[in-house]
Design a protein around this motif. Structure first.
Motif, PDB file in Angstrom:
ATOM      1  N   ILE A  33       0.866  -1.180   0.000  1.00 15.13           N
ATOM      2  CA  ILE A  33       0.000   0.000   0.000  1.00 15.13           C
ATOM      3  C   ILE A  33       0.901   1.228   0.000  1.00 15.13           C
ATOM      4  O   ILE A  33       1.846   1.308   0.793  1.00 15.13           O
ATOM      5  CB  ILE A  33      -0.902   0.038   1.254  1.00 15.13           C
ATOM      6  CG1 ILE A  33      -1.779  -1.217   1.337  1.00 15.13           C
ATOM      7  CG2 ILE A  33      -1.754   1.303   1.273  1.00 15.13           C
ATOM      8  CD1 ILE A  33      -2.398  -1.418   2.708  1.00 15.13           C
ATOM      9  N   GLU A  34       0.621   2.169  -0.880  1.00 14.68           N
ATOM     10  CA  GLU A  34       1.329   3.448  -0.894  1.00 14.68           C
ATOM     11  C   GLU A  34       0.306   4.568  -0.728  1.00 14.68           C
ATOM     12  O   GLU A  34      -0.711   4.589  -1.427  1.00 14.68           O
ATOM     13  CB  GLU A  34       2.105   3.652  -2.200  1.00 14.68           C
ATOM     14  CG  GLU A  34       3.296   2.726  -2.374  1.00 14.68           C
ATOM     15  CD  GLU A  34       2.915   1.376  -2.936  1.00 14.68           C
ATOM     16  OE1 GLU A  34       3.562   0.374  -2.552  1.00 14.68           O
ATOM     17  OE2 GLU A  34       1.963   1.305  -3.747  1.00 14.68           O
ATOM     18  N   ASP A 117      -0.797  -2.266  -6.747  1.00 16.13           N
ATOM     19  CA  ASP A 117      -0.634  -1.873  -8.156  1.00 16.13           C
ATOM     20  C   ASP A 117      -1.879  -2.170  -8.988  1.00 16.13           C
ATOM     21  O   ASP A 117      -1.811  -2.189 -10.221  1.00 16.13           O
ATOM     22  CB  ASP A 117       0.565  -2.583  -8.800  1.00 16.13           C
ATOM     23  CG  ASP A 117       1.888  -2.099  -8.242  1.00 16.13           C
ATOM     24  OD1 ASP A 117       1.920  -0.997  -7.663  1.00 16.13           O
ATOM     25  OD2 ASP A 117       2.891  -2.828  -8.377  1.00 16.13           O
ATOM     26  N   GLN A 118      -3.011  -2.375  -8.329  1.00 14.40           N
ATOM     27  CA  GLN A 118      -4.236  -2.745  -9.030  1.00 14.40           C
ATOM     28  C   GLN A 118      -5.328  -1.690  -8.925  1.00 14.40           C
ATOM     29  O   GLN A 118      -6.101  -1.497  -9.863  1.00 14.40           O
ATOM     30  CB  GLN A 118      -4.779  -4.071  -8.465  1.00 14.40           C
ATOM     31  CG  GLN A 118      -3.832  -5.242  -8.605  1.00 14.40           C
ATOM     32  CD  GLN A 118      -3.539  -5.582 -10.052  1.00 14.40           C
ATOM     33  OE1 GLN A 118      -4.449  -5.640 -10.881  1.00 14.40           O
ATOM     34  NE2 GLN A 118      -2.275  -5.789 -10.369  1.00 14.40           N
ATOM     35  N   ILE A 119      -5.404  -1.027  -7.785  1.00 13.26           N
ATOM     36  CA  ILE A 119      -6.450  -0.036  -7.549  1.00 13.26           C
ATOM     37  C   ILE A 119      -5.804   1.244  -7.042  1.00 13.26           C
ATOM     38  O   ILE A 119      -4.930   1.204  -6.165  1.00 13.26           O
ATOM     39  CB  ILE A 119      -7.487  -0.531  -6.521  1.00 13.26           C
ATOM     40  CG1 ILE A 119      -8.128  -1.840  -6.990  1.00 13.26           C
ATOM     41  CG2 ILE A 119      -8.570   0.521  -6.298  1.00 13.26           C
ATOM     42  CD1 ILE A 119      -9.101  -2.430  -5.984  1.00 13.26           C
ATOM     43  N   GLY A 120      -6.213   2.365  -7.594  1.00  8.62           N
ATOM     44  CA  GLY A 120      -5.701   3.650  -7.149  1.00  8.62           C
ATOM     45  C   GLY A 120      -6.833   4.608  -6.829  1.00  8.62           C
ATOM     46  O   GLY A 120      -7.939   4.491  -7.370  1.00  8.62           O
ATOM     47  N   PHE A 121      -6.553   5.522  -5.932  1.00  6.61           N
ATOM     48  CA  PHE A 121      -7.486   6.607  -5.625  1.00  6.61           C
ATOM     49  C   PHE A 121      -6.740   7.925  -5.791  1.00  6.61           C
ATOM     50  O   PHE A 121      -5.587   8.051  -5.367  1.00  6.61           O
ATOM     51  CB  PHE A 121      -8.008   6.506  -4.191  1.00  6.61           C
ATOM     52  CG  PHE A 121      -8.823   5.281  -3.908  1.00  6.61           C
ATOM     53  CD1 PHE A 121     -10.196   5.277  -4.116  1.00  6.61           C
ATOM     54  CD2 PHE A 121      -8.214   4.122  -3.440  1.00  6.61           C
ATOM     55  CE1 PHE A 121     -10.955   4.147  -3.855  1.00  6.61           C
ATOM     56  CE2 PHE A 121      -8.959   2.986  -3.174  1.00  6.61           C
ATOM     57  CZ  PHE A 121     -10.333   2.993  -3.386  1.00  6.61           C
ATOM     58  N   GLY A 150      -6.637  -0.287 -13.930  1.00  7.18           N
ATOM     59  CA  GLY A 150      -6.141  -0.396 -15.292  1.00  7.18           C
ATOM     60  C   GLY A 150      -4.756   0.197 -15.454  1.00  7.18           C
ATOM     61  O   GLY A 150      -3.978   0.302 -14.501  1.00  7.18           O
ATOM     62  N   HIS A 151      -4.441   0.621 -16.681  1.00  3.82           N
ATOM     63  CA  HIS A 151      -3.092   1.077 -17.011  1.00  3.82           C
ATOM     64  C   HIS A 151      -2.691   2.356 -16.288  1.00  3.82           C
ATOM     65  O   HIS A 151      -1.499   2.660 -16.198  1.00  3.82           O
ATOM     66  CB  HIS A 151      -2.970   1.300 -18.522  1.00  3.82           C
ATOM     67  CG  HIS A 151      -2.882   0.040 -19.314  1.00  3.82           C
ATOM     68  ND1 HIS A 151      -1.870  -0.873 -19.140  1.00  3.82           N
ATOM     69  CD2 HIS A 151      -3.687  -0.474 -20.279  1.00  3.82           C
ATOM     70  CE1 HIS A 151      -2.041  -1.888 -19.972  1.00  3.82           C
ATOM     71  NE2 HIS A 151      -3.136  -1.675 -20.668  1.00  3.82           N
ATOM     72  N   LEU A 156       0.125   6.226 -11.461  1.00  2.00           N
ATOM     73  CA  LEU A 156       0.018   6.769 -10.105  1.00  2.00           C
ATOM     74  C   LEU A 156       1.177   6.274  -9.246  1.00  2.00           C
ATOM     75  O   LEU A 156       1.760   7.033  -8.464  1.00  2.00           O
ATOM     76  CB  LEU A 156      -1.309   6.355  -9.472  1.00  2.00           C
ATOM     77  CG  LEU A 156      -2.595   6.908 -10.081  1.00  2.00           C
ATOM     78  CD1 LEU A 156      -3.802   6.381  -9.315  1.00  2.00           C
ATOM     79  CD2 LEU A 156      -2.603   8.420 -10.080  1.00  2.00           C
ATOM     80  N   LYS A 157       1.508   4.995  -9.385  1.00  2.00           N
ATOM     81  CA  LYS A 157       2.619   4.428  -8.617  1.00  2.00           C
ATOM     82  C   LYS A 157       3.929   5.125  -8.986  1.00  2.00           C
ATOM     83  O   LYS A 157       4.750   5.449  -8.121  1.00  2.00           O
ATOM     84  CB  LYS A 157       2.717   2.927  -8.900  1.00  2.00           C
ATOM     85  CG  LYS A 157       3.860   2.201  -8.191  1.00  2.00           C
ATOM     86  CD  LYS A 157       3.651   2.152  -6.689  1.00  2.00           C
ATOM     87  CE  LYS A 157       4.670   1.220  -6.032  1.00  2.00           C
ATOM     88  NZ  LYS A 157       4.355  -0.207  -6.241  1.00  2.00           N
TER      89      LYS A 157
END
Length: 299
Positions: A33-34, A117-121, A150-151, A156-157
């Motif tokens: 988690i980041e 690496d799958q879901i971002g907010f 998605g891509h 974001l990472k």
């Protein structure tokens, strides 16, 4: 969620919607988690998120938290020691020092959360009760977050990694950093969704300004803007006026009497007349502080 070039998006409106969803996704993390934000304040929301983080750490999941030192000045250092003692990594972004006086006004206003690496907010909200319960003087702030799959999540990472390296001088070396074809966030005929990263130089500001001006230039029907700090520079103002005078319907919602920075509101009001004269409709949001930053063009 709506697909857009192998990405999926979900709009999350206000804290009573996005905080439970964020906590749910964090609770389901399996690898790492980041979190990167400007405001992290003690309260119900912080306790809720910290509880989820500590539970993940106890299960061996990597957690990295990067918080701006000015934006979170109300938060005691011991709050984050609880994360470190549980095995997580915490860093202040640009702590104040006499050696770096120019950092004072060069802050990190990102609000990012990346899980596995799958879901971002991403969006306008930090970690604070001001977005959930408000206080006795003001209802909870109006804001919008975006859930992304998605891509764009590796982008974001990659953005998080830039600031993490600046704060720690340690690379995360995620699998996406080198291989992700969208990490440069450049416009192309194939990209229908991009993220424009901020950075330490003026180049990123120039890039974002260029892209927003191009979007306005290409508008044919309507432009709807929500921005609490609506203070466009001369080039942007010129493009907005041209679009409005060409027949594009433009509506702007900005902060009203509950603005958290009244001097910005006063400065913005000095530019209202020339925009209104060109046909732009400007509305000040009065129920509470509006902190959302969105722009929609041609539906």
């Amino acid at each position: 969620m709506s697909p857009l070039f192998r990405n999926k998006f979900k709009v999350l409106k206000n804290g009573e919607i996005f905080y439970p969803r964020i906590a749910e996704v964090i609770s389901q993390a399996r690898r790492h988690i980041e979190i990167e934000n400007y405001i992290f304040e003690p309260g119900q929301v912080a306790d809720w998120i910290l509880l989820q983080i500590r539970e993940r750490l106890q299960q061996g999941i990597s957690v990295k938290l990067l918080t701006d030192r000015i934006g979170s000045h109300r938060t005691p250092r011991k709050t984050f020691r609880l994360i470190e003692e549980a095995g997580g990594d915490f860093k202040w972004y640009r702590p104040l020092s006499w050696r770096t006086p120019l950092w004072f006004n060069n802050r990190n206003h990102r609000n990012l959360i990346i899980v596995d690496d799958q879901i971002g907010f991403m969006g306008g909200a930090g970690i604070s009760d001001r977005w959930l319960t408000g206080n006795r003087h003001l209802p909870r702030w109006r804001d919008t977050m975006l859930e992304v799959r998605g891509h764009l999540v590796p982008v974001l990472k990659n953005a998080f990694e830039d600031h993490w390296w600046e704060a720690t001088h340690h690379h995360l070396f995620s699998a996406h950093s080198k291989s992700n074809p969208y990490s440069n966030s450049s416009l192309s005929q194939d990209n229908e969704a991009i993220i424009i990263k901020s950075g330490n130089s003026g180049q990123s500001t120039q890039n974002s300004g260029f892209i927003f001006r191009r979007l306005i230039q290409n508008a044919r029907k309507c432009i709807f803007v929500t921005n609490p700090y609506f203070l466009p520079g001369d080039p942007m103002t010129s493009e907005i006026k041209k679009a409005s005078e060409s027949g594009v319907m433009i509506k702007v919602v900005t902060a009203g009497k509950h603005a958290d920075h009244p001097f910005i509101r006063w400065a913005a009001r000095s530019h209202y007349s020339e925009l209104i004269d060109s046909g732009v409709e400007i509305y000040e949001y009065t129920p509470t502080m509006i902190h959302a930053k969105t722009m929609m063009i041609d539906d």
